[in-house]
Write a protein that holds these residues in place. Structure first.
Motif, PDB file in Angstrom:
ATOM      1  N   ASP A 175       1.103  -1.143   0.006  1.00 47.68           N
ATOM      2  CA  ASP A 175      -0.029  -0.079   0.236  1.00 47.68           C
ATOM      3  C   ASP A 175       0.965   1.900   0.530  1.00 47.68           C
ATOM      4  O   ASP A 175       0.814   2.058  -0.599  1.00 47.68           O
ATOM      5  N   ASP A 223     -15.805  -0.129 -13.118  1.00 45.63           N
ATOM      6  CA  ASP A 223     -15.049   0.555 -12.008  1.00 45.63           C
ATOM      7  C   ASP A 223     -14.682   2.218 -13.823  1.00 45.63           C
ATOM      8  O   ASP A 223     -15.710   3.582 -13.459  1.00 45.63           O
ATOM      9  N   GLN A 264      -4.646   2.617  -0.612  1.00 47.63           N
ATOM     10  CA  GLN A 264      -5.444   1.556  -0.410  1.00 47.63           C
ATOM     11  C   GLN A 264      -6.714   2.794  -1.535  1.00 47.63           C
ATOM     12  O   GLN A 264      -7.416   1.083  -1.764  1.00 47.63           O
ATOM     13  N   HIS A 265      -6.520   3.647  -1.573  1.00 46.02           N
ATOM     14  CA  HIS A 265      -7.921   4.701  -2.930  1.00 46.02           C
ATOM     15  C   HIS A 265      -7.141   4.640  -4.051  1.00 46.02           C
ATOM     16  O   HIS A 265      -7.066   6.263  -3.888  1.00 46.02           O
ATOM     17  N   THR A 266      -5.948   4.491  -4.345  1.00 47.71           N
ATOM     18  CA  THR A 266      -4.782   4.283  -5.882  1.00 47.71           C
ATOM     19  C   THR A 266      -5.867   5.096  -6.874  1.00 47.71           C
ATOM     20  O   THR A 266      -5.514   5.981  -7.660  1.00 47.71           O
ATOM     21  N   ALA A 323      -9.410   5.631  -7.438  1.00 53.94           N
ATOM     22  CA  ALA A 323     -10.623   7.124  -6.816  1.00 53.94           C
ATOM     23  C   ALA A 323      -9.512   8.360  -7.354  1.00 53.94           C
ATOM     24  O   ALA A 323      -9.601   9.009  -8.223  1.00 53.94           O
ATOM     25  N   LEU A 381      -9.597  11.254  -1.432  1.00 53.38           N
ATOM     26  CA  LEU A 381     -10.008  10.705  -0.306  1.00 53.38           C
ATOM     27  C   LEU A 381     -11.116  11.026   0.715  1.00 53.38           C
ATOM     28  O   LEU A 381     -11.099   9.799   1.116  1.00 53.38           O
ATOM     29  N   VAL A 435     -13.818   9.071  -0.811  1.00 53.87           N
ATOM     30  CA  VAL A 435     -13.855   7.937  -0.715  1.00 53.87           C
ATOM     31  C   VAL A 435     -14.346   7.534   0.535  1.00 53.87           C
ATOM     32  O   VAL A 435     -15.061   6.792   1.027  1.00 53.87           O
ATOM     33  N   GLN A 467     -17.676   5.635   1.968  1.00 53.09           N
ATOM     34  CA  GLN A 467     -17.565   4.604   3.278  1.00 53.09           C
ATOM     35  C   GLN A 467     -17.999   4.644   4.233  1.00 53.09           C
ATOM     36  O   GLN A 467     -18.033   3.501   5.046  1.00 53.09           O
TER      37      GLN A 467
END
Length: 343
Positions: free
Chosen positions: A19, A85, A282-284, A286, A318, A321, A325
């Motif tokens: 990550d 996606d 963990q959110h690359t 997006a 970020l 997202v 969540q």
């Protein structure tokens, strides 16, 4: 409390240094898209920040025989989520452009067709979407190769041959008259990087713990960057536009830089910045999808500084997202409480 319990449970299944490495890669991608100069920093980070994602993409690939899985299941569980996606995010970005810019319906339709065709014809907001289509093609190709070719030496020979073929000409457009759908010619390079990731992962897990590996890879990467900065070499590796100065350089040096980044990521997990970098890593996807559209909106508001654009291109997706969540977890908890209460 349930929200934090679920988050902790999810994070325990991840590998921290992977990550962190992805975070390093996406931060450099965003910076380079905002950075105004075409200097040594710009050119040398382009050598390896996209190959890094393809390399990491190979880490957990398994032969379908080994997983006792049909190819149709692989398509459903691995390929379709990426394609979904790609289409959803691409459509949202195109619609945003249509609304904000007041474009015509013919423009809107034309851009949707471009999204389906993909690759090098994608520009503006959607220019970064080439990565997903190339990633999908490489993912499928490497999975087929490791499933149906049992000999490692033959796999290596094949992916090396594909890489040499993919860098042996200027571009598909100059050779064939137009770019290939989904940048299929660029996928020939991505296949090589992804296979190297698949092959090397079990060894990397051991050597990354050795400080000598960090020292050697960082020294070699610094050496090549210094040569570029001093003008001793002038190498470019722009995967999307297929602007490759030297195929052999593009085969070897990006791997050296990627291994240096992975070694650095391994040791960064023991520092105070690890949690922030893990969250970014963990959110690359997006961040990849959203940052160029955000750049355009911010520039309309007279935010022109590349550092400000870079920070916003990372932080705002970020935050979106994380908020999404939280909302999802909140409503899941509400549903759970209703079930318990009714029971």
């Amino acid at each position: 409390m349930k929200l934090f319990e679920r988050t902790d449970l999810r994070l325990t299944k991840r590998v921290a240094w992977i990550d962190i490495a992805k975070a390093i890669g996406i931060i450099l991608v965003v910076i380079n898209h905002a950075y105004p100069l075409k200097d040594t920093f710009y050119k040398t980070t382009y050598w390896w920040h996209m190959p890094l994602f393809f390399l990491i993409g190979g880490f957990f690939l398994k032969s379908l025989h080994q997983k006792d899985e049909r190819f149709s299941v692989f398509l459903k569980t691995k390929v379709w989520p990426l394609l979904r996606d790609y289409l959803i995010a691409g459509s949202l970005v195109i619609l945003a452009n249509f609304i904000i810019e007041g474009q015509s319906f013919s423009y809107l339709l034309n851009y949707f067709l471009k999204l389906l065709y993909g690759g090098d014809i994608l520009t503006g907001y959607t220019s970064v979407f080439w990565f997903v289509s190339v990633y999908i093609l490489a993912l499928m190709a490497v999975t087929i190769i490791i499933t149906y070719i049992p000999w490692r030496w033959l796999q290596f020979g094949l992916v090396t041959g594909l890489f040499i073929l993919g860098t042996a000409y200027k571009s598909a457009e100059s050779t064939l008259g137009r770019p290939l759908p989904w940048n299929a010619d660029v996928a020939l390079m991505a296949i090589f990087y992804m296979w190297i990731g698949q092959f090397s992962f079990k060894y990397l897990k051991r050597v990354l713990k050795q400080r000598l590996f960090l020292g050697v890879t960082l020294s070699l990467a610094t050496f090549f960057i210094a040569l570029q900065g001093l003008g001793a070499i002038d190498q470019t590796i722009y995967m999307k536009s297929h602007n490759i100065t030297n195929g052999w350089f593009a085969m070897i040096v990006p791997l050296v830089c990627c291994f240096a980044a992975l070694a650095l990521a391994y040791w960064l997990q023991f520092t105070g910045v690890h949690a922030t970098l893990e969250l970014i890593g963990q959110h690359t996807m997006a961040i990849m999808f959203a940052h160029k559209a955000l750049f355009f909106l911010l520039k309309k508001g007279d935010f022109q500084t590349w550092a400000v654009l870079s920070a916003a291109g990372i932080i705002l997706p970020l935050m979106a997202v994380i908020f999404g969540q939280w909302v999802k977890a909140y409503y899941a908890d509400r549903q759970y409480q209703k079930l318990i209460f009714n029971y």
